[in-house]
Write an enzyme that holds these catalytic residues in place. Structure first.
Site, short mmCIF file in Angstrom:
data_model
loop_
_atom_site.label_atom_id
_atom_site.label_comp_id
_atom_site.label_asym_id
_atom_site.label_seq_id
_atom_site.Cartn_x
_atom_site.Cartn_y
_atom_site.Cartn_z
N GLU A 98 0.86 -1.20 0.00
CA GLU A 98 0.00 0.00 0.00
C GLU A 98 0.88 1.24 0.00
N LYS A 142 -20.87 9.91 2.94
CA LYS A 142 -22.23 9.70 3.47
C LYS A 142 -22.33 10.22 4.90
N GLY A 194 -21.40 14.97 -12.26
CA GLY A 194 -21.62 13.55 -12.00
C GLY A 194 -21.90 13.28 -10.53
N ALA A 242 -22.75 16.03 -7.59
CA ALA A 242 -24.12 16.03 -7.06
C ALA A 242 -24.12 15.85 -5.54
N GLU A 243 -23.26 14.96 -5.05
CA GLU A 243 -23.28 14.70 -3.60
C GLU A 243 -22.71 15.89 -2.82
N LEU A 246 -17.49 1.24 -8.46
CA LEU A 246 -18.38 1.22 -7.30
C LEU A 246 -17.88 0.19 -6.30
N LYS A 247 -18.07 0.49 -5.02
CA LYS A 247 -17.51 -0.37 -3.98
C LYS A 247 -18.16 -1.74 -3.97
N HIS A 248 -19.48 -1.81 -4.22
CA HIS A 248 -20.09 -3.14 -4.20
C HIS A 248 -19.57 -4.01 -5.34
N HIS A 283 -48.61 -1.66 3.76
CA HIS A 283 -49.40 -0.44 3.62
C HIS A 283 -49.31 0.35 4.91
C1 LIG Z 1 -15.89 10.72 -3.06
C2 LIG Z 1 -16.25 9.32 -3.42
C3 LIG Z 1 -17.43 8.78 -2.99
C4 LIG Z 1 -17.77 7.47 -3.34
N1 LIG Z 1 -18.97 6.98 -2.91
C5 LIG Z 1 -19.33 5.72 -3.26
C6 LIG Z 1 -20.56 5.19 -2.83
O1 LIG Z 1 -21.35 5.85 -2.14
N2 LIG Z 1 -20.89 3.93 -3.21
C7 LIG Z 1 -20.05 3.18 -3.99
O2 LIG Z 1 -20.40 2.04 -4.32
N3 LIG Z 1 -18.86 3.66 -4.41
C8 LIG Z 1 -18.49 4.92 -4.06
N4 LIG Z 1 -17.28 5.41 -4.47
C9 LIG Z 1 -16.40 4.54 -5.27
C10 LIG Z 1 -15.62 3.55 -4.35
O3 LIG Z 1 -14.95 4.30 -3.37
C11 LIG Z 1 -14.64 2.76 -5.20
O4 LIG Z 1 -15.33 2.09 -6.23
C12 LIG Z 1 -13.90 1.71 -4.36
O5 LIG Z 1 -13.35 2.26 -3.21
C13 LIG Z 1 -12.81 1.03 -5.21
O6 LIG Z 1 -12.14 0.08 -4.44
P1 LIG Z 1 -10.75 -0.53 -4.95
O7 LIG Z 1 -10.35 -1.54 -3.94
O8 LIG Z 1 -10.87 -0.92 -6.37
O9 LIG Z 1 -9.75 0.69 -4.94
P2 LIG Z 1 -9.20 1.61 -3.70
O10 LIG Z 1 -10.09 1.52 -2.51
O11 LIG Z 1 -8.94 2.92 -4.30
O12 LIG Z 1 -7.85 0.88 -3.30
C14 LIG Z 1 -6.72 0.92 -4.11
C15 LIG Z 1 -5.51 1.10 -3.21
O13 LIG Z 1 -4.37 0.80 -3.98
C16 LIG Z 1 -3.34 1.68 -3.61
N5 LIG Z 1 -2.38 1.73 -4.72
C17 LIG Z 1 -2.61 2.19 -5.98
N6 LIG Z 1 -1.52 2.05 -6.74
C18 LIG Z 1 -0.57 1.49 -5.96
C19 LIG Z 1 0.78 1.13 -6.16
N7 LIG Z 1 1.37 1.30 -7.34
N8 LIG Z 1 1.48 0.61 -5.14
C20 LIG Z 1 0.88 0.43 -3.91
N9 LIG Z 1 -0.39 0.76 -3.66
C21 LIG Z 1 -1.11 1.28 -4.66
C22 LIG Z 1 -4.03 2.99 -3.36
O14 LIG Z 1 -3.27 3.84 -2.52
C23 LIG Z 1 -5.35 2.53 -2.72
O15 LIG Z 1 -5.27 2.54 -1.31
C24 LIG Z 1 -16.89 6.70 -4.13
C25 LIG Z 1 -15.67 7.23 -4.55
C26 LIG Z 1 -15.35 8.52 -4.20
C27 LIG Z 1 -14.04 9.09 -4.65
N1 LIG Z 2 -22.74 7.23 -4.67
C1 LIG Z 2 -21.78 6.61 -5.37
O1 LIG Z 2 -21.85 5.42 -5.68
C2 LIG Z 2 -20.56 7.39 -5.78
C3 LIG Z 2 -20.31 8.64 -5.24
C4 LIG Z 2 -19.17 9.31 -5.66
C5 LIG Z 2 -18.32 8.73 -6.59
N2 LIG Z 2 -18.60 7.52 -7.10
C6 LIG Z 2 -17.70 6.90 -8.11
O2 LIG Z 2 -16.63 7.79 -8.38
C7 LIG Z 2 -16.59 8.08 -9.77
C8 LIG Z 2 -16.10 9.47 -9.99
O3 LIG Z 2 -17.11 10.44 -9.66
P1 LIG Z 2 -17.17 11.80 -10.45
O4 LIG Z 2 -18.40 12.52 -10.06
O5 LIG Z 2 -15.87 12.48 -10.35
O6 LIG Z 2 -17.25 11.26 -11.95
P2 LIG Z 2 -18.47 11.17 -12.98
O7 LIG Z 2 -17.95 10.43 -14.13
O8 LIG Z 2 -19.72 10.71 -12.31
O9 LIG Z 2 -18.72 12.69 -13.39
C9 LIG Z 2 -17.69 13.46 -13.93
C10 LIG Z 2 -18.25 14.77 -14.42
O10 LIG Z 2 -17.19 15.62 -14.79
C11 LIG Z 2 -17.41 16.11 -16.10
N3 LIG Z 2 -16.08 16.30 -16.69
C12 LIG Z 2 -15.18 15.35 -17.01
N4 LIG Z 2 -14.05 15.92 -17.50
C13 LIG Z 2 -14.25 17.25 -17.47
C14 LIG Z 2 -13.46 18.37 -17.82
N5 LIG Z 2 -12.24 18.23 -18.34
N6 LIG Z 2 -13.99 19.59 -17.66
C15 LIG Z 2 -15.24 19.75 -17.15
N7 LIG Z 2 -16.03 18.73 -16.78
C16 LIG Z 2 -15.54 17.49 -16.94
C17 LIG Z 2 -18.27 15.08 -16.79
O11 LIG Z 2 -19.01 15.67 -17.83
C18 LIG Z 2 -19.16 14.63 -15.62
O12 LIG Z 2 -20.25 15.49 -15.45
C19 LIG Z 2 -18.02 7.84 -10.25
O13 LIG Z 2 -18.05 7.52 -11.62
C20 LIG Z 2 -18.46 6.69 -9.41
O14 LIG Z 2 -18.03 5.51 -10.02
C21 LIG Z 2 -19.70 6.83 -6.72
#
Ligand SMILES: Cc1cc2nc3c(=O)[nH]c(=O)nc-3n(C[C@H](O)[C@H](O)[C@H](O)COP(=O)(O)OP(=O)(O)OC[C@H]3O[C@@H](n4cnc5c(N)ncnc54)[C@H](O)[C@@H]3O)c2cc1C
Ligand SMILES: NC(=O)c1ccc[n+]([C@@H]2O[C@H](COP(=O)([O-])OP(=O)(O)OC[C@H]3O[C@@H](n4cnc5c(N)ncnc54)[C@H](O)[C@@H]3O)[C@@H](O)[C@H]2O)c1
Length: 460
Positions: free
Chosen positions: A31, A48, A180, A184-185, A312-314, A440
């Site tokens: 990591e 959240k 996106g 929105a959040e 997405l995390k799920h 209901h």
């Molecule tokens: C603001 C935000 C809100 C979100 N909300 C939701 C939500 O409500 N619901 C949902 O389903 N998803 C949500 N997501 C998306 C979700 O967080 C991700 O889909 C999920 O965490 C991805 O898990 P992962 O294990 O693939 O990657 P990560 O959790 O990103 O884990 C990857 C890890 O690898 C490490 N790493 C990368 N490259 C290297 C390297 N070269 N060497 C060593 N370590 C490395 C990174 O430091 C990181 O810790 C959200 C994302 C963001 C940014």
């Molecule tokens: N509730 C959830 O599940 C949740 C919450 C947050 C994030 N996420 C994950 O994280 C990812 C990233 O979220 P996000 O909102 O950054 O991405 P997104 O792909 O949902 O939205 C990106 C937005 O940025 C705009 N955009 C992209 N490049 C641009 C540029 N150069 N100039 C201006 N606008 C630009 C796009 O048109 C779009 O509206 C999501 O796709 C989602 O997979 C999930």
């Protein structure tokens, strides 16, 4: 060079692979960032934890509409922030401690790159490098925020979702670029907390990937809550005496205290020298995997954001379960089911969906039927005096299959679940509507009634 049975790059969902089942084998977990990855530290969970008080603050402001003597006085930002990270940060520290205490795991803190097939070098945070190899290597390296190349950006302080939740003070004025999920959040969070929010989006509707009716309604409701600039790009940014000035392609400049860039995320596969490992990336930079999460290189697996187009995390968690099983049971490989991946956006209002949008279903040439039911048409929604929200269902004539579900409104992320279940378990529209009791007068009746309308429509 130290050799391991299993090497895992990344401690998000990758960390969940390493259970007691691996006791007796040698495992390395690498990591480079905060232990635990995106979701727990800077993603799903802390966001959240900000959304929840924003929901409370916003609904308190509407209490008087229904005769409740409530009001919203904004929030104590340091209290909200410190409650969130006071709970989040110890989880990461505890997780790292736990891993470091296991005798069959070497926790390697540093940045990994491949040097050849299943061999890696890790630039250690503590200095120096280690060379390692593994019988099996799991790439669980996630994604990172994409920062657009805006003229002047170098001269102004700007944030992504990684940093904006730790601001010292609540901004009076915040600009959010992007329409996106994250835009929105955070627009909901900051406007719910009392900041003046300007959201700048290059498209003609927010949440453009949603069904068109949902995106259109979401945009209209957002416009009543914060300033939304559509079909607008940021031409340049500059630091001025009164803050950060955004010069926009359309309309007046915006001056703010805080700039949040929410313009998407990119997978981290490009930082791993994957060509040396024989691991292919697709044309969008995602690691190519098969239905067993195998990459193009023998013994190398990938999961989560680094390989999934649905970040997405799920999905990452499901991928991880499949990788874990397949590493432990190579002769009976499991397959990931990516057919019906749902999502929810925790904004104001919530949005949730699964399956095809109406447009996608029609463009696939399917014989489509659609039913839309307003929350206000069922008892609980009527009691709430709801006039804005709905459930839209897309079905197929002939088969009676549910093709997609699109919800916008209170508890959409929960109401969608029976529809996900029906699609995943191949339950038809009629059977889902009539094959069970619906309580209901719960809000779930909006789903039941939408299904009954769709059942009639698919028979037409
Ligand atoms: C603001 C935000 C809100 C979100 N909300 C939701 C939500 O409500 N619901 C949902 O389903 N998803 C949500 N997501 C998306 C979700 O967080 C991700 O889909 C999920 O965490 C991805 O898990 P992962 O294990 O693939 O990657 P990560 O959790 O990103 O884990 C990857 C890890 O690898 C490490 N790493 C990368 N490259 C290297 C390297 N070269 N060497 C060593 N370590 C490395 C990174 O430091 C990181 O810790 C959200 C994302 C963001 C940014
Ligand atoms: N509730 C959830 O599940 C949740 C919450 C947050 C994030 N996420 C994950 O994280 C990812 C990233 O979220 P996000 O909102 O950054 O991405 P997104 O792909 O949902 O939205 C990106 C937005 O940025 C705009 N955009 C992209 N490049 C641009 C540029 N150069 N100039 C201006 N606008 C630009 C796009 O048109 C779009 O509206 C999501 O796709 C989602 O997979 C999930």
């Amino acid at each position: 060079m130290t050799h391991y049975d299993l090497v895992v790059i990344g401690t998000g969902s990758g960390n969940t692979i390493v259970t007691d089942d691996f006791e007796g084998r040698r495992v390395a977990i690498i990591e480079r960032g905060v232990f635990g990855g995106t979701c727990i530290n800077v993603g799903c969970i802390p966001t959240k934890m900000f959304v929840h008080p924003a929901d409370i603050s916003r609904s308190a402001a509407h209490g008087p509409d229904l005769g409740a003597r409530t009001s919203s006085d904004g929030v104590d930002w340091p209290a909200v922030r410190d409650r969130v990270f006071g709970r989040i940060d110890p989880i990461s520290v505890g997780g790292l401690d736990y891993r470091e205490g296991l005798d069959y795991v070497d926790m390697i803190v540093g940045d990994a790159r491949f040097t050849g097939p299943r061999t890696l070098t890790v630039a250690l945070d503590a200095g120096g490098e280690v060379e390692i190899s593994g019988d099996q290597v799991v790439i669980a390296a996630g994604s990172r925020a994409l920062v657009p190349d805006l003229p002047g950006l170098d001269s102004v302080e700007h944030h992504t979702s990684d940093t904006v939740m730790r601001l010292a003070t609540l901004p009076d004025r915040i600009a959010i670029v992007g329409g996106g999920y994250i835009g929105a959040e955070f627009a909901h969070v900051f406007s719910g907390f009392g900041s003046q929010v300007t959201q700048i989006h290059r498209g003609d509707a927010l949440l453009q990937a949603e069904d068109t009716d949902v995106a259109t309604r979401f945009t209209a409701i957002a416009q009543q809550q914060w300033d939304v600039r559509l079909l607008t790009t940021v031409a340049s940014v500059e630091k001025t005496a009164d803050g950060i000035r955004l010069h926009l392609s359309e309309g007046d400049d915006v001056v703010v205290d805080t700039l949040l860039l929410a313009t998407g995320r990119v997978p981290n596969g490009d930082q791993l020298d994957l060509d040396r490992a024989g691991v292919d990336l697709d044309d969008q930079g995602f690691v190519v995997v098969d239905e067993h999460q195998r990459t193009t290189a023998e013994g190398v697996w990938a999961l989560g954001d680094v390989s999934s187009h649905e970040m997405l995390k799920h999905v990452a968690n499901q991928d991880a379960r499949v990788v874990q099983h397949n590493v432990l049971h190579p002769d009976e490989p499991m397959t990931t089911d990516h057919r019906h991946i749902p999502h929810a956006v925790f904004s104001s209002p919530q949005v949730a969906a699964v399956g095809l949008t109406e447009r996608e279903a029609r463009s696939q040439g399917l014989d489509v039927a659609v039913a839309t039911k307003a929350y206000g048409d069922v008892a609980y929604g009527w009691a709430m005096e709801d006039t804005s929200h709905f459930v839209k269902l897309v079905g197929e004539r002939g088969t009676g299959r549910l093709l997609g579900a699109h919800l916008i409104g209170p508890e959409a992320s929960i109401l969608v679940q029976p529809l996900i279940q029906a699609m995943s378990q191949d339950v038809g529209v009629e059977g889902l509507a009539r094959g069970q009791y619906w309580i209901h007068p719960a809000l779930t009746e909006v789903v039941e009634n939408a299904l009954l309308d769709l059942a009639a429509a698919v028979l037409e």
